[in-house]
Design an enzyme around this catalytic site. Sequence first.
Site, PDB file in Angstrom:
ATOM      1  N   GLY A  14       0.834  -1.206   0.000  1.00 53.29           N
ATOM      2  CA  GLY A  14       0.000   0.000   0.000  1.00 53.29           C
ATOM      3  C   GLY A  14       0.861   1.245   0.000  1.00 53.29           C
ATOM      4  N   ARG A  75       0.670  -5.316  -5.850  1.00 52.74           N
ATOM      5  CA  ARG A  75       0.885  -6.608  -5.214  1.00 52.74           C
ATOM      6  C   ARG A  75       1.342  -7.567  -6.295  1.00 52.74           C
ATOM      7  NH1 ARG A  75      -3.332  -5.066  -1.807  1.00 52.74           N
ATOM      8  NH2 ARG A  75      -2.352  -4.291   0.092  1.00 52.74           N
ATOM      9  N   ASP A 106       5.579  -4.863   6.035  1.00 56.06           N
ATOM     10  CA  ASP A 106       6.188  -6.151   6.368  1.00 56.06           C
ATOM     11  C   ASP A 106       5.979  -7.233   5.306  1.00 56.06           C
ATOM     12  OD1 ASP A 106       3.568  -6.417   7.027  1.00 56.06           O
ATOM     13  OD2 ASP A 106       3.892  -6.825   9.156  1.00 56.06           O
ATOM     14  N   THR A 129       4.484   2.758   5.401  1.00 52.69           N
ATOM     15  CA  THR A 129       3.079   2.356   5.564  1.00 52.69           C
ATOM     16  C   THR A 129       2.446   3.324   6.540  1.00 52.69           C
ATOM     17  OG1 THR A 129       1.629   0.750   6.658  1.00 52.69           O
ATOM     18  CG2 THR A 129       3.946   0.621   7.190  1.00 52.69           C
ATOM     19  N   ASP A 131       0.295   2.580   8.695  1.00 50.63           N
ATOM     20  CA  ASP A 131      -0.248   1.880   9.864  1.00 50.63           C
ATOM     21  C   ASP A 131       0.668   1.885  11.091  1.00 50.63           C
ATOM     22  OD1 ASP A 131      -2.529   1.286   8.483  1.00 50.63           O
ATOM     23  OD2 ASP A 131      -1.850  -0.685   7.842  1.00 50.63           O
ATOM     24  N   ASP A 133       2.839  -0.197  12.024  1.00 52.78           N
ATOM     25  CA  ASP A 133       2.789  -1.510  12.672  1.00 52.78           C
ATOM     26  C   ASP A 133       4.073  -2.309  12.453  1.00 52.78           C
ATOM     27  OD1 ASP A 133       2.467  -1.813   9.984  1.00 52.78           O
ATOM     28  OD2 ASP A 133       0.791  -3.229  10.118  1.00 52.78           O
ATOM     29  N   ARG A 175      -5.798  -1.943   9.953  1.00 47.48           N
ATOM     30  CA  ARG A 175      -6.532  -3.186  10.068  1.00 47.48           C
ATOM     31  C   ARG A 175      -6.120  -4.011  11.291  1.00 47.48           C
ATOM     32  NH1 ARG A 175     -10.018  -4.834   6.288  1.00 47.48           N
ATOM     33  NH2 ARG A 175      -9.144  -3.373   4.803  1.00 47.48           N
TER      34      ARG A 175
END
Lengths: 327, 327, 327, 327
Positions: A14, A75, A106, A129, A131, A133, A175
């Site tokens: 993303g 992707r 990741d 990213t 996120d 994370d 997410r």
Amino acid sequence: MGKIKRIGVMTSGGDSPGMNAAIRSVVRACAYYRAECIGIYRGYQGLIEGDFVSLTARSVNNIINKGGTILKSARSDEFRTKEGRKKAHENLVEHELHALVVIGGDGSFTGGVIFNKEFKFPIIGIPGTIDNDIFGTSHTLGYDTALNTAVEAIDKIRDTASSHNRLFFVEVMGRDAGFIALNAGVGAGAEEILIPEEDLGLKRMLESLKKSRRAGKSSSIVVVAEGDKSGKNVYELAQYVEENLPEYEVRVSVLGHMQRGGAPSCFDRVLASRLGVKAVELLLDNETNLMVGLKNNEVITTSLEEAIKGGHAINMELLRVSDIMTT
Amino acid sequence: MGKIKRIGVMTSGGDSPGMNAAIRSVVRACAYYRAECIGIYRGYQGLIEGDFVSLTARSVNNIINKGGTILKSARSDEFRTKEGRKKAHENLVEHELHALVVIGGDGSFTGGVIFNKEFKFPIIGIPGTIDNDIFGTSHTLGYDTALNTAVEAIDKIRDTASSHNRLFFVEVMGRDAGFIALNAGVGAGAEEILIPEEDLGLKRMLESLKKSRRAGKSSSIVVVAEGDKSGKNVYELAQYVEENLPEYEVRVSVLGHMQRGGAPSCFDRVLASRLGVKAVELLLDNETNLMVGLKNNEVITTSLEEAIKGGHAINMELLRVSDIMTT
Amino acid sequence: MGKIKRIGVMTSGGDSPGMNAAIRSVVRACAYYRAECIGIYRGYQGLIEGDFVSLTARSVNNIINKGGTILKSARSDEFRTKEGRKKAHENLVEHELHALVVIGGDGSFTGGVIFNKEFKFPIIGIPGTIDNDIFGTSHTLGYDTALNTAVEAIDKIRDTASSHNRLFFVEVMGRDAGFIALNAGVGAGAEEILIPEEDLGLKRMLESLKKSRRAGKSSSIVVVAEGDKSGKNVYELAQYVEENLPEYEVRVSVLGHMQRGGAPSCFDRVLASRLGVKAVELLLDNETNLMVGLKNNEVITTSLEEAIKGGHAINMELLRVSDIMTT
Amino acid sequence: MGKIKRIGVMTSGGDSPGMNAAIRSVVRACAYYRAECIGIYRGYQGLIEGDFVSLTARSVNNIINKGGTILKSARSDEFRTKEGRKKAHENLVEHELHALVVIGGDGSFTGGVIFNKEFKFPIIGIPGTIDNDIFGTSHTLGYDTALNTAVEAIDKIRDTASSHNRLFFVEVMGRDAGFIALNAGVGAGAEEILIPEEDLGLKRMLESLKKSRRAGKSSSIVVVAEGDKSGKNVYELAQYVEENLPEYEVRVSVLGHMQRGGAPSCFDRVLASRLGVKAVELLLDNETNLMVGLKNNEVITTSLEEAIKGGHAINMELLRVSDIMTT
């Protein structure tokens, strides 16, 4: 390992604000150290298809402030196959590329680790990213920008919420990680924050909303992470509250993909510039399989394998602060 | 009709950016002309409940740039009853209010017309809604701001759309009117715009998207008004395209309520300032049942009845421009 | 006059937001009508030097939201000479260009009129300048954006002004025209607005500031146009007030060139799209020497000569509104 | 020391975005822990004059996103006198205040330290200044917001710089510290950054600008901190370059006070929320003379005396990154 003279750079997974700033930094650092830089379009898929472009210091003029990624992202199912990775390696050899900088999350790093194991090809990762994370860095590229985007949108929603004494459920991205929800929730002054890491329970939320109304608040914002633990999505949550607290007029807003775009914040631009330089310097020093990251405002490195495995724990102090703020 | 010495001001219906600037203007114009100004909370419902507040020139400091409405807004079922309107009138008499400025949309003006018929109570309307669907003004308060909000959000979505070669369906507000969709669509460079006024047909959209891809565009934005004529909502539209154009990766984003909030644009602040002054001046001149509006950059008046009945036709030239832009 | 098959487009004079959107519109309209489009770099100077580029519909992807001009702009002393214009014409003939769209202000249009007289070369003008000082259009490209930029900056300055009970003099652009100052001043809620069109007198300003403080305002913003009639520049004005009203702590802020840049507002993007289409359609209809503009939300045309001569009168009603707002 | 039941909060020195969020946090934390909270207007001057206001959790609704400070700020010469501080203490005793939270910079903390020595009055400091020049915290409140404001303004200036092939000198705030200049300079992609900490020499700047033009850059931005070591102010610098590099068309822009205002970034709002809670908790634990700050994303404390004495060293790695970026 021979001398690194030609370095490839790609964005994968993303997209996030700051990816272009990181590309620019990798390209300019290559130019500074007199290495060639080759851009690879559409991540691993472009690697397999040999979709390459030569990048000079001037190719990346005026992109530091642009959202998205000029190298595009995609992707690649093919890269999950041995056959696909073989093609990718053949392209790298054919174009005489000696090393790779992968900007992504990741999933992208996992691909890189496998590829490095199979072909001993030098790879450095830059965490990109929204996120946040990823283990091994306090901030991923784009996270700070996404927080500002979310908070500015919720500020606007609050204008209309407070004009109509309404309760808004606002879903933000993230997410598996509640970083955006927790920080944007505190930043936007949300009355309640629902994140995947914490199962606060729906009853507790109802209590909290009742308390908030008793405390004299006439409008409220509940920030919900995409994947919160309640098992209900944001529309179901809204319905659940409407049924149980009929005094509330409830509305839902899903912020969605706008959180991935926009001009990066100063923080993300500076971070991208620092990480890109470090990534190139590591490769030129014959380092590999590392992710560059930020800790205590210093650039650090973590092995890619650790970065994939390790989680990035949510800040429990901040949950407590959020609780106190909704007094 | 006696001399107007005390004027009430309220905001009614959906809130829109610029309402506060209009309240400020009404209050300051009253102060300038030495009339008293009384704020009425929550529109007609507050009128019925007697939820009033005295407003001086200083009460409205630093609100010109705030979204929402400091007087709050609400829908009032009670005002639709004769009984409700009677209570409202009793409150006005009791508090010695001589006239009313109603900032809102056509629903609010309809209430005003009925009330005026029943009680001969002087009323001037200021068109405040982001939808721009009111006859008698080229621009309603909040419309310009909502366009900028929508366009800025779509700019961000385009970053991620073009990074991933995706097709995005973006739903903007405007239930019966395609003003926001058409203008924000052209402004954001959308490949296709679907509005209630035009039934372009789903097949035509598919053709257009195919053409756009053949023309070398790798990503696309389709802007959809809430109530477009296709009869499908934005999620169904997306699914329909995914089924018929499998080469597209489709995503949906519903911009939602953030379009109602935010600091008003300069245009909306200036418009609000001009309309508020004119509304007060009309009342002091013993005019009533008029809506103030903008035409050819001049402040004009229209009878409230006309404003309600008349539609505000969409600009067909702009549809044509949109078509040419997607060449 | 033969058939128009190849159209040149240039930006000239000071840049303004929306110029790129206008270039895009001209290019796409040419593609739509199957005419070729040639970009000319750096205005008339590039015309003289033959600095041309072929533009297709895809060349202008993703520029609608960019400030500045991808064709660059410059002043050209050489074009003021007969010799220079001769060279320019030779280049046009050599490259088989049949017509020209000039995006710029009245200086640029003057050059166009002279050039057209000498060589009968078809020219259409699009008004692009932030100053809004051109006859024949209610809005020039970039004006609406510049207003929002100015107002957002002044909003920020007001935060600090009101925190410290200070008086700020804020200089905005507009050397011969007070459009930005008057509208941004009303939009930002300025206590006083000084524009070139009105000599309000320094004493009147002192009176007004005293009144404002007496009225309970603890901080104030005075918006000053670059070329206001007082004959003093903004720093001298500030000093004058400090000497005469020692109770005020005075600060100066010159907004400067940031007012020329930034992503164009939705209004400016839509306006640019409409004017660009019309410019091309006029040329294809063998019209020349016209400027396209906006009046009453319709696209209209004015002869270039009129556009240059005519002024664009300031809205005196708005001055009155400003006065009432500072009650 | 007795039990802390009533806590005062003030903002002092130059205002910065996030101060309101910090006030809100202090107030809400007091409410949470059932202590009373008293706001003190205009910093130490309001303390001397007894300009106090009682603050409840609801008093600070909807201020988290507002720039400036609702408690206002001021400099106080009187507080530098023993007499003034005595009056201040008498007011605190009279109103039964037991402790003080001071939001401000090192000047404000110095006053706090002296006051605490004289009267043993418990004080906790929260670092609020855009300059980031305080020891004991990686970020001061407002610094992150000011960086974004500066970078967004320079992005706009770059639009016009690159349209005209100009060289811009942009002055940012930071009288004794180059944090804003260095970070905003890297974030905005400046070709050169001049900061007080580094005397790069004017000749070096000329060389660098020549190199940049040879490298094919047609426009350039030089970011200058207010107090850079060259001893020349930004206008003199511009003139110096114009004289020595006549091929450049040079312009100056001083960003000025807008850098102090505006809605705080998410980062600053979250930081303010965390620091405010900690400040109150420290006081309730009978701690005093500490500054709360951030280090490695954890809330830490430093003695106020250290915070005043210690400097906050500029990041030399970032200077190197900046150098590489301008390749």
